[in-house]
Design a protein around this motif. Structure first.
Motif, mmCIF file in Angstrom:
data_model
loop_
_atom_site.group_PDB
_atom_site.id
_atom_site.type_symbol
_atom_site.label_atom_id
_atom_site.label_comp_id
_atom_site.label_asym_id
_atom_site.label_seq_id
_atom_site.Cartn_x
_atom_site.Cartn_y
_atom_site.Cartn_z
ATOM 1 N N GLY A 150 -28.667 -56.877 -24.510
ATOM 2 C CA GLY A 150 -28.742 -56.188 -23.259
ATOM 3 C C GLY A 150 -30.108 -56.103 -22.549
ATOM 4 O O GLY A 150 -30.191 -56.493 -21.571
ATOM 5 N N LEU A 151 -30.939 -55.634 -23.710
ATOM 6 C CA LEU A 151 -32.365 -55.683 -23.150
ATOM 7 C C LEU A 151 -32.803 -57.317 -22.718
ATOM 8 O O LEU A 151 -33.562 -57.496 -21.731
ATOM 9 C CB LEU A 151 -33.268 -55.408 -24.366
ATOM 10 N N ALA A 152 -32.597 -58.199 -23.565
ATOM 11 C CA ALA A 152 -32.794 -59.613 -23.322
ATOM 12 C C ALA A 152 -32.422 -60.222 -22.014
ATOM 13 O O ALA A 152 -33.112 -60.970 -21.061
ATOM 14 C CB ALA A 152 -32.494 -60.581 -24.578
ATOM 15 N N LEU A 153 -31.046 -59.945 -21.628
ATOM 16 C CA LEU A 153 -30.490 -60.416 -20.475
ATOM 17 C C LEU A 153 -30.972 -59.750 -19.192
ATOM 18 O O LEU A 153 -31.139 -60.379 -18.147
ATOM 19 C CB LEU A 153 -28.836 -60.368 -20.639
ATOM 20 N N SER A 154 -31.317 -58.388 -19.273
ATOM 21 C CA SER A 154 -31.722 -57.552 -18.130
ATOM 22 C C SER A 154 -33.352 -57.965 -17.853
ATOM 23 O O SER A 154 -33.735 -57.287 -16.900
ATOM 24 C CB SER A 154 -31.572 -56.293 -18.420
ATOM 25 N N ALA A 155 -34.084 -58.638 -19.147
ATOM 26 C CA ALA A 155 -35.502 -58.595 -18.920
ATOM 27 C C ALA A 155 -35.696 -59.480 -17.717
ATOM 28 O O ALA A 155 -37.226 -59.536 -17.221
ATOM 29 C CB ALA A 155 -36.113 -59.070 -20.277
ATOM 30 N N SER A 156 -34.898 -60.224 -17.148
ATOM 31 C CA SER A 156 -35.283 -61.075 -16.021
ATOM 32 C C SER A 156 -35.648 -60.476 -14.836
ATOM 33 O O SER A 156 -36.483 -60.794 -13.917
ATOM 34 C CB SER A 156 -34.090 -62.036 -15.526
ATOM 35 N N TRP A 157 -35.220 -58.981 -14.867
ATOM 36 C CA TRP A 157 -35.590 -58.217 -13.420
ATOM 37 C C TRP A 157 -36.663 -57.109 -13.878
ATOM 38 O O TRP A 157 -37.481 -56.542 -13.121
ATOM 39 C CB TRP A 157 -34.279 -57.688 -12.732
ATOM 40 N N TRP A 158 -36.530 -56.506 -15.237
ATOM 41 C CA TRP A 158 -37.160 -55.325 -15.691
ATOM 42 C C TRP A 158 -38.656 -55.840 -15.987
ATOM 43 O O TRP A 158 -39.715 -55.230 -16.032
ATOM 44 C CB TRP A 158 -36.614 -54.244 -16.311
ATOM 45 N N ALA A 159 -38.675 -57.207 -16.470
ATOM 46 C CA ALA A 159 -39.897 -57.510 -17.234
ATOM 47 C C ALA A 159 -40.591 -58.522 -16.481
ATOM 48 O O ALA A 159 -41.530 -59.040 -17.081
ATOM 49 C CB ALA A 159 -39.669 -58.042 -18.538
ATOM 50 N N GLY A 160 -40.131 -58.811 -15.158
ATOM 51 C CA GLY A 160 -40.804 -59.810 -14.259
ATOM 52 C C GLY A 160 -42.428 -59.521 -14.079
ATOM 53 O O GLY A 160 -43.044 -60.760 -13.833
ATOM 54 N N ASP A 161 -42.741 -58.330 -13.988
ATOM 55 C CA ASP A 161 -44.095 -58.095 -13.760
ATOM 56 C C ASP A 161 -45.026 -57.769 -14.814
ATOM 57 O O ASP A 161 -46.145 -57.422 -14.743
ATOM 58 C CB ASP A 161 -44.158 -56.808 -12.710
ATOM 59 N N VAL A 162 -44.525 -58.145 -15.968
ATOM 60 C CA VAL A 162 -45.358 -57.882 -16.986
ATOM 61 C C VAL A 162 -46.145 -59.248 -17.538
ATOM 62 O O VAL A 162 -45.484 -60.339 -17.609
ATOM 63 C CB VAL A 162 -44.517 -57.529 -18.360
ATOM 64 N N VAL B 221 -47.672 -58.113 -22.699
ATOM 65 C CA VAL B 221 -46.298 -58.657 -23.247
ATOM 66 C C VAL B 221 -46.202 -57.863 -24.640
ATOM 67 O O VAL B 221 -45.069 -57.622 -25.238
ATOM 68 C CB VAL B 221 -46.493 -60.053 -23.373
ATOM 69 N N LEU B 222 -47.274 -57.951 -25.606
ATOM 70 C CA LEU B 222 -47.013 -57.390 -26.848
ATOM 71 C C LEU B 222 -46.901 -55.883 -26.972
ATOM 72 O O LEU B 222 -46.159 -55.548 -27.840
ATOM 73 C CB LEU B 222 -48.431 -57.713 -27.653
ATOM 74 N N ALA B 223 -47.324 -55.260 -25.945
ATOM 75 C CA ALA B 223 -47.230 -53.862 -25.807
ATOM 76 C C ALA B 223 -45.765 -53.611 -25.476
ATOM 77 O O ALA B 223 -45.180 -52.712 -26.052
ATOM 78 C CB ALA B 223 -48.136 -53.128 -24.593
ATOM 79 N N VAL B 224 -45.152 -54.206 -24.712
ATOM 80 C CA VAL B 224 -43.777 -54.223 -24.190
ATOM 81 C C VAL B 224 -42.785 -54.425 -25.475
ATOM 82 O O VAL B 224 -42.015 -53.779 -25.663
ATOM 83 C CB VAL B 224 -43.439 -54.858 -22.914
ATOM 84 N N LEU B 225 -43.158 -55.759 -25.842
ATOM 85 C CA LEU B 225 -42.287 -56.062 -27.172
ATOM 86 C C LEU B 225 -42.414 -55.036 -28.393
ATOM 87 O O LEU B 225 -41.674 -54.801 -29.171
ATOM 88 C CB LEU B 225 -42.675 -57.595 -27.683
ATOM 89 N N SER C 166 -35.707 -68.853 -20.486
ATOM 90 C CA SER C 166 -36.177 -67.463 -20.133
ATOM 91 C C SER C 166 -36.807 -67.411 -18.881
ATOM 92 O O SER C 166 -37.536 -68.658 -18.283
ATOM 93 C CB SER C 166 -37.143 -66.961 -21.256
ATOM 94 N N MET C 167 -37.079 -66.327 -18.142
ATOM 95 C CA MET C 167 -37.861 -66.254 -16.755
ATOM 96 C C MET C 167 -39.020 -65.758 -16.878
ATOM 97 O O MET C 167 -39.823 -65.631 -16.432
ATOM 98 C CB MET C 167 -36.776 -65.164 -15.975
ATOM 99 N N ASN C 168 -39.456 -64.862 -18.219
ATOM 100 C CA ASN C 168 -40.721 -64.566 -18.416
ATOM 101 C C ASN C 168 -41.090 -64.468 -19.893
ATOM 102 O O ASN C 168 -39.874 -64.501 -20.826
ATOM 103 C CB ASN C 168 -40.919 -63.177 -17.718
ATOM 104 N N PRO C 169 -42.226 -64.138 -20.226
ATOM 105 C CA PRO C 169 -42.603 -64.132 -21.677
ATOM 106 C C PRO C 169 -41.839 -62.982 -22.599
ATOM 107 O O PRO C 169 -41.459 -63.289 -23.481
ATOM 108 C CB PRO C 169 -44.201 -63.920 -21.927
ATOM 109 N N VAL C 170 -41.600 -61.820 -21.820
ATOM 110 C CA VAL C 170 -40.819 -60.776 -22.566
ATOM 111 C C VAL C 170 -39.562 -61.169 -22.926
ATOM 112 O O VAL C 170 -38.867 -60.972 -23.908
ATOM 113 C CB VAL C 170 -40.986 -59.657 -21.645
ATOM 114 N N GLN C 171 -38.662 -61.782 -21.892
ATOM 115 C CA GLN C 171 -37.450 -62.293 -22.017
ATOM 116 C C GLN C 171 -37.336 -63.217 -23.267
ATOM 117 O O GLN C 171 -36.559 -63.249 -23.999
ATOM 118 C CB GLN C 171 -36.813 -62.776 -20.749
ATOM 119 N N ALA C 172 -38.182 -64.212 -23.126
ATOM 120 C CA ALA C 172 -38.413 -65.174 -24.340
ATOM 121 C C ALA C 172 -38.380 -64.930 -25.726
ATOM 122 O O ALA C 172 -37.533 -64.980 -26.581
ATOM 123 C CB ALA C 172 -39.791 -66.139 -24.226
ATOM 124 N N GLY C 173 -39.193 -63.528 -25.816
ATOM 125 C CA GLY C 173 -39.374 -63.007 -27.137
ATOM 126 C C GLY C 173 -38.056 -62.236 -27.327
ATOM 127 O O GLY C 173 -37.570 -62.167 -28.446
#
Length: 351
Positions: free
Chosen positions: A43-55, A61-65, A260-267
């Motif tokens: 759920g977090l991975a799939l939704s990260a495309s919109w909530w983690a786009g500005d990270v 990125v490491l802090a969020v992960l 992935s759309m961003n580094p957070v979603q990749a992780g």
């Protein structure tokens, strides 16, 4: 530290447990925990495309992960407490306090949290690395897996003059009478008053739970150690290592191909794929391991009488409060060691 067993010990002193219900609670709690983990991380991975786009930026990125790793770890606390303390305390199999268990959980889960954080950071790096660097990163992961496998903690040596040291000496004498190699012993505490466990680590140390010296005689412990010695000599541990490395590398390769759309979603995506991949291993590994377990039981039967081996296996199953008989469907998943009834039937056929 436990006690060296008294010759007059009666096995009826152990706490009677409704094994089927006890294991059913543990099994379904484990399944629920796995399901909740998969749902949360995906759920977090799939939704990260919109909530983690500005990270942006490595530190952000490491802090969020790191925050996600902490969230996932804390989400496991209710399930861990249920099976690790509440159920064990309810059936009288542990004398550990809730606070003591929680402190131990924090220490153990902190290592898991760091590993999860590192893993998510690793997949984030893979998705941002140049194409020619991806292969090197995957190979580095393979080396790390091998090192973790080879240097798994074994426990601590028995203090000089302790009851465990005396037990080791008696056990070594029994091993000599069986013409079986005696290995250095390392002890670990399960936090469970009755469960007995042990193995020979990849480094060649005999790792035993402190409860072994409490509930088993030196001869019984020597027989179990001999069984593990056969398991090691068969080369099964090398096959285990190959399976772990190959399975892990295939999972990493699959995770690296996930868009992935961003580094957070990749992780998060990499962690999701690996969590799912490890879950699928539960449908593969048990079948292979049961084959080796049956062969090890047969070797054990060559060292002692049929009745002694049956009594020993039954005693261990009772101490561990496992189901004596399981349906084929349940045996196929989460049970790398065959149920007792199947093991005893195989021994009867051999005799």
């Amino acid at each position: 530290m436990g006690r060296v067993i008294d010759p007059a010990f009666s096995f009826s002193q152990t706490t009677p447990v409704d094994s089927p219900n006890y294991q059913r609670i543990r099994l379904w709690s484990g399944i629920t925990s796995i399901g909740a983990n998969l749902a949360l991380i995906w759920g977090l991975a799939l939704s990260a495309s919109w909530w983690a786009g500005d990270v942006h930026g490595a530190l952000a990125v490491l802090a969020v992960l790191g925050a996600v790793a902490t969230l996932v770890t804390l989400a496991n606390l209710p399930f861990d407490m249920l099976t690790g303390h509440a159920v064990e305390h309810a059936v009288g199999r542990t004398g550990q306090s809730a606070s003591g268990w929680l402190l131990e959980w924090i220490r153990g889960r902190f290592v898991t949290l760091i590993g999860l954080w590192f893993g998510m950071g690793y997949f984030s790096a893979i998705h941002q690395a140049p194409g020619d660097a991806v292969v090197s990163l995957i190979l580095v992961a393979g080396v790390v897996v091998i090192l973790l496998f080879l240097f798994v903690p074994a426990g601590y040596p028995a203090p000089k003059g302790s009851s465990h040291e005396a037990f080791e000496k008696s056990m070594a004498a029994e091993s000599a009478s069986l013409a079986v190699k005696s290995r250095p012993v390392r002890w670990f505490d399960l936090g469970d008053q009755e469960t007995v466990n042990g193995c020979i680590t990849p480094r060649g140390l005999l790792s035993l739970s402190t409860s072994v010296a409490q509930w088993l005689t030196p001869r019984e412990a020597a027989l179990i150690a001999a069984r593990e010695e056969y398991y090691r000599r068969s080369g099964a541990w090398i096959v285990n290592l190959l399976i772990v490395v190959v399975w892990t590398l295939l999972g990493i390769l699959a995770a690296s191909l996930l868009p992935s759309m961003n580094p957070v979603q990749a992780g998060l995506g990499g962690a999701s794929v690996m969590t799912t991949w490890c879950f699928l291993a539960l449908f593969v590994w048990p079948t292979l391991n049961r084959f080796w377990m049956r062969r090890a039981d047969s070797f054990l039967a060559s060292l002692a009488t049929h009745g002694e081996v049956r009594d020993l296996l039954s005693k261990i199953e009772r101490l561990n409060a496992t189901d004596i008989s399981l349906s084929p469907a349940k045996t196929a998943v989460f049970h790398p060691i065959p149920p007792l009834q199947e093991r005893l039937t195989n021994l009867d056929r051999r005799s």
